[in-house]
Design an enzyme around this catalytic site. Structure first.
Site, PDB file in Angstrom:
ATOM      1  N   GLU A 121      16.067  70.823  86.794  1.00  0.00           N
ATOM      2  CA  GLU A 121      15.787  70.114  88.038  1.00  0.00           C
ATOM      3  C   GLU A 121      17.008  70.056  88.950  1.00  0.00           C
ATOM      4  O   GLU A 121      18.150  69.974  88.487  1.00  0.00           O
ATOM      5  CB  GLU A 121      15.264  68.713  87.717  1.00  0.00           C
ATOM      6  CG  GLU A 121      13.920  68.805  87.028  1.00  0.00           C
ATOM      7  CD  GLU A 121      13.304  67.489  86.610  1.00  0.00           C
ATOM      8  OE1 GLU A 121      12.066  67.452  86.474  1.00  0.00           O
ATOM      9  OE2 GLU A 121      14.019  66.495  86.396  1.00  0.00           O
ATOM     10  N   CYS A 134      22.311  67.774  94.179  1.00  0.00           N
ATOM     11  CA  CYS A 134      22.715  67.459  92.803  1.00  0.00           C
ATOM     12  C   CYS A 134      22.158  68.573  91.913  1.00  0.00           C
ATOM     13  O   CYS A 134      20.942  68.745  91.821  1.00  0.00           O
ATOM     14  CB  CYS A 134      22.128  66.096  92.433  1.00  0.00           C
ATOM     15  SG  CYS A 134      22.441  65.628  90.733  1.00  0.00           S
ATOM     16  N   CYS A 141      20.897  68.818  77.356  1.00  0.00           N
ATOM     17  CA  CYS A 141      22.291  68.392  77.210  1.00  0.00           C
ATOM     18  C   CYS A 141      22.517  68.001  75.757  1.00  0.00           C
ATOM     19  O   CYS A 141      21.632  67.463  75.100  1.00  0.00           O
ATOM     20  CB  CYS A 141      22.569  67.190  78.116  1.00  0.00           C
ATOM     21  SG  CYS A 141      24.322  66.735  78.190  1.00  0.00           S
ATOM     22  N   CYS A 145      24.255  60.944  75.358  1.00  0.00           N
ATOM     23  CA  CYS A 145      24.547  59.611  75.880  1.00  0.00           C
ATOM     24  C   CYS A 145      23.297  58.747  75.718  1.00  0.00           C
ATOM     25  O   CYS A 145      22.188  59.172  76.044  1.00  0.00           O
ATOM     26  CB  CYS A 145      24.986  59.688  77.339  1.00  0.00           C
ATOM     27  SG  CYS A 145      26.523  60.628  77.510  1.00  0.00           S
ATOM     28  N   CYS A 148      20.589  58.107  78.750  1.00  0.00           N
ATOM     29  CA  CYS A 148      20.273  59.205  79.673  1.00  0.00           C
ATOM     30  C   CYS A 148      19.025  59.968  79.229  1.00  0.00           C
ATOM     31  O   CYS A 148      18.906  60.349  78.063  1.00  0.00           O
ATOM     32  CB  CYS A 148      21.460  60.158  79.760  1.00  0.00           C
ATOM     33  SG  CYS A 148      21.169  61.545  80.880  1.00  0.00           S
ATOM     34  N   GLY A 202      22.722  68.299  82.108  1.00  0.00           N
ATOM     35  CA  GLY A 202      23.773  69.029  81.401  1.00  0.00           C
ATOM     36  C   GLY A 202      25.165  68.490  81.602  1.00  0.00           C
ATOM     37  O   GLY A 202      25.415  67.658  82.466  1.00  0.00           O
ATOM     38  N   SER A 234      31.013  66.171  87.553  1.00  0.00           N
ATOM     39  CA  SER A 234      30.958  64.928  86.783  1.00  0.00           C
ATOM     40  C   SER A 234      30.936  65.259  85.296  1.00  0.00           C
ATOM     41  O   SER A 234      30.139  66.077  84.848  1.00  0.00           O
ATOM     42  CB  SER A 234      29.703  64.139  87.167  1.00  0.00           C
ATOM     43  OG  SER A 234      29.615  62.948  86.411  1.00  0.00           O
ATOM     44  N   HIS A 258      31.502  54.210  81.715  1.00  0.00           N
ATOM     45  CA  HIS A 258      30.386  53.400  81.202  1.00  0.00           C
ATOM     46  C   HIS A 258      30.746  52.275  80.237  1.00  0.00           C
ATOM     47  O   HIS A 258      29.876  51.475  79.875  1.00  0.00           O
ATOM     48  CB  HIS A 258      29.310  54.276  80.552  1.00  0.00           C
ATOM     49  CG  HIS A 258      28.767  55.334  81.456  1.00  0.00           C
ATOM     50  ND1 HIS A 258      28.412  55.087  82.755  1.00  0.00           N
ATOM     51  CD2 HIS A 258      28.546  56.666  81.257  1.00  0.00           C
ATOM     52  CE1 HIS A 258      27.973  56.213  83.316  1.00  0.00           C
ATOM     53  NE2 HIS A 258      28.059  57.174  82.444  1.00  0.00           N
ATOM     54  N   ASN A 333      18.783  53.518  85.627  1.00  0.00           N
ATOM     55  CA  ASN A 333      17.450  54.007  85.980  1.00  0.00           C
ATOM     56  C   ASN A 333      16.630  54.178  84.713  1.00  0.00           C
ATOM     57  O   ASN A 333      17.032  54.903  83.800  1.00  0.00           O
ATOM     58  CB  ASN A 333      17.552  55.335  86.733  1.00  0.00           C
ATOM     59  CG  ASN A 333      18.217  55.138  88.068  1.00  0.00           C
ATOM     60  OD1 ASN A 333      17.807  54.302  88.869  1.00  0.00           O
ATOM     61  ND2 ASN A 333      19.297  55.880  88.311  1.00  0.00           N
ATOM     62  N   CYS A 376      19.685  59.201  89.064  1.00  0.00           N
ATOM     63  CA  CYS A 376      20.667  59.522  88.012  1.00  0.00           C
ATOM     64  C   CYS A 376      20.074  59.252  86.635  1.00  0.00           C
ATOM     65  O   CYS A 376      19.528  58.179  86.394  1.00  0.00           O
ATOM     66  CB  CYS A 376      21.898  58.631  88.107  1.00  0.00           C
ATOM     67  SG  CYS A 376      22.729  58.693  89.659  1.00  0.00           S
TER      68      CYS A 376
HETATM   69  N1  SAH Z   1      26.995  65.147  82.023  1.00  0.00           N
HETATM   70  C1  SAH Z   1      27.664  64.731  83.225  1.00  0.00           C
HETATM   71  C2  SAH Z   1      26.803  64.781  84.482  1.00  0.00           C
HETATM   72  C3  SAH Z   1      25.387  64.336  84.420  1.00  0.00           C
HETATM   73  S1  SAH Z   1      24.864  62.693  84.698  1.00  0.00           S
HETATM   74  C4  SAH Z   1      28.218  63.344  83.047  1.00  0.00           C
HETATM   75  O1  SAH Z   1      27.978  62.743  82.018  1.00  0.00           O
HETATM   76  O2  SAH Z   1      28.962  62.884  83.902  1.00  0.00           O
HETATM   77  C5  SAH Z   1      25.387  62.029  86.202  1.00  0.00           C
HETATM   78  C6  SAH Z   1      25.652  60.520  86.055  1.00  0.00           C
HETATM   79  O3  SAH Z   1      24.447  59.749  85.826  1.00  0.00           O
HETATM   80  C7  SAH Z   1      26.558  60.226  84.870  1.00  0.00           C
HETATM   81  O4  SAH Z   1      27.529  59.286  85.201  1.00  0.00           O
HETATM   82  C8  SAH Z   1      25.562  59.667  83.879  1.00  0.00           C
HETATM   83  O5  SAH Z   1      26.195  58.927  82.893  1.00  0.00           O
HETATM   84  C9  SAH Z   1      24.664  58.849  84.765  1.00  0.00           C
HETATM   85  N2  SAH Z   1      23.411  58.466  84.120  1.00  0.00           N
HETATM   86  C10 SAH Z   1      22.825  59.048  83.052  1.00  0.00           C
HETATM   87  N3  SAH Z   1      21.686  58.403  82.728  1.00  0.00           N
HETATM   88  C11 SAH Z   1      21.539  57.401  83.613  1.00  0.00           C
HETATM   89  C12 SAH Z   1      20.529  56.411  83.829  1.00  0.00           C
HETATM   90  N4  SAH Z   1      19.433  56.356  83.068  1.00  0.00           N
HETATM   91  N5  SAH Z   1      20.700  55.551  84.849  1.00  0.00           N
HETATM   92  C13 SAH Z   1      21.780  55.644  85.653  1.00  0.00           C
HETATM   93  N6  SAH Z   1      22.746  56.557  85.513  1.00  0.00           N
HETATM   94  C14 SAH Z   1      22.646  57.437  84.503  1.00  0.00           C
END
Ligand code: SAH
Length: 405
Positions: A121, A134, A141, A145, A148, A202, A234, A258, A333, A376
């Site tokens: 996406e 974006c 990935c 995390c 996510c 990713g 990022s 985080h 989110n 995000c």
């Molecule tokens: N893998 C990279 C980029 C992808 S995510 C990274 O970790 O930075 C882009 C951002 O969205 C990251 O800061 C990630 O931690 C955040 N993110 C992931 N899941 C989320 C969620 N459910 N709500 C809000 N932010 C989130």
């Protein structure tokens, strides 16, 4: 537009045009995909394969990126026999759009088909003074995390340079085709891509060898001609790659922090078990020194009752005070199956205030496109035949070589 079919996955090999290898995903076609070849490589290609001068490569780049043309036949300032020669050994192949979803706030999410089975996406986020694209760097990935949606998909494969650059190429074309947009004040403006953020699906630094060439196209004046401050990578914190990047590439860096301490970060961002906060921050300051950069943005997702107390904010301030750092607070989110909840608005505001009072600049990221699951952490795409190569304990531990390709 077609729907994505199921089936087995493919593992791409690196493309080396000098040896005439087949591009990732291609079965019968051994023409080299020019999309995403950095300028020096394109110049080498036209010289070695076609005996052409370097300015031919520059002409090609203008056609591909500035004018968004993918057929050699339409490149009218190239001699006809050169075009025919080109068509025999090269192609410009772009990913295919499966679906386009439009949010009520103007955000657009495209699902792109990467090969027979995989979808990723890409999201366009319009704002009054800019348009941010974006983009994704991997199918799925492996970083795992906890909060996510992409992590839940598991990991399938790295995107090739063409697949990364192809997202920008397609968005560019689609936005141009949409024509002018009416603003709330009644005026109109074109939908443009002024910023690119590698914050889609990713972990970009786990796909280092393809992400770095793609950033060169984004910043090349014959490519998308974006300044280094308008291309942001990022990362969840792959420390060795941050050091490597510092010497090779000058994009803006955003780091997904985080949590203000290792105990909590180990749980939320499992790569922390390998590269703890102190190591990560040292790499960040090194990056800025090498790059003469202004500051690093640290992303911090606001999870209700998990990492959002005033004490967490004070711990964070102790880590970042006096450093060239900005904190970007991201309201969590939600996505199906998650145990986390978004911190209430008042808690997020308080958190920001405590940081600001303690000498750290913090802003709150406005949530965009959540009605189409484009915000995000909500990008899921279509990840089929995933290997459960993940870092966290939920699915076993990953081998280093697989995660840090
Ligand atoms: N893998 C990279 C980029 C992808 S995510 C990274 O970790 O930075 C882009 C951002 O969205 C990251 O800061 C990630 O931690 C955040 N993110 C992931 N899941 C989320 C969620 N459910 N709500 C809000 N932010 C989130």
């Amino acid at each position: 537009m077609q729907s994505v079919r199921g089936g087995g996955g493919v593992t791409p090999a690196p493309v080396d045009f000098r040896r005439g290898e087949v591009a990732p995903g291609a079965v019968t076609d051994d023409r080299v995909n020019l999309l995403g070849l950095p300028r020096a490589e394109l110049e080498a290609f036209v010289a070695e394969r076609l005996g052409a001068k370097p300015f031919r490569a520059r002409q090609l780049m203008k056609w591909i990126y500035r004018r968004g043309v993918a057929e050699f036949g339409s490149m009218t300032d190239l001699a006809q026999d050169f075009r025919a020669q080109l068509a025999g050994v090269a192609k410009i192949s772009v990913p295919e759009i499966v679906t386009a979803q439009h949010s009520s706030d103007g955000t657009i999410k495209w699902m792109l088909r990467m090969d027979e089975v995989q979808g990723i996406e890409t999201v366009y986020i319009p704002e009054p003074d800019r348009g941010t694209l974006c983009i994704s760097s991997q199918v799925g990935c492996a970083m795992d995390c906890a909060f996510c949606a992409t992590a839940q998909q598991g990991f399938n494969r790295n995107l090739s340079v063409a697949e990364i650059v192809g997202q920008v190429w397609l968005a560019h074309r689609e936005l141009a085709a949409m024509g002018l947009e009416t603003r709330t004040d009644g005026g109109t403006h074109g939908r443009r891509i002024t910023n690119i953020v590698m914050m889609g699906m990713g972990e970009p630094l786990a796909n280092y060898r393809n992400v770095v060439p793609a950033t060169r196209i984004f910043m090349d004046d014959l490519g998308y001609d974006l300044s280094r401050r308008r291309v942001t990578l990022s990362t969840s914190g792959l420390v060795p790659q941050i050091y490597k990047l510092a010497g090779e590439c000058n994009v803006a860096l955003a780091v997904s922090l985080h949590a203000p301490n290792d105990e909590l970060r180990n749980e939320l961002v499992p790569i922390n078990r390998r590269h703890p906060i102190a190591e990560l921050l040292a790499a960040c300051w090194h990056y800025l020194d090498e790059q003469n950069g202004r500051s690093i943005t640290f992303e911090y997702v606001m999870l209700d009752g998990v990492n959002d107390t005033p004490d967490h904010a004070r711990q964070l301030a102790r880590l970042l005070r006096g450093r060239p750092a900005k904190l970007n607070l991201i309201p969590f989110n939600i996505f199906p199956g998650t145990k986390y909840r978004r911190s209430p608005a008042a808690v997020i505001l308080r958190f920001r205030d405590v940081l600001n009072e303690n000498g750290v600049i913090a802003t709150i990221r406005r949530t965009r496109g959540d009605d189409i699951d484009a915000a995000c952490g909500q990008l899921a795409g279509q990840v089929t035949d995933r290997t459960l190569v993940r870092l966290g304990s939920r699915h076993g531990s990953a081998r280093r070589s697989e995660v840090e390709a």
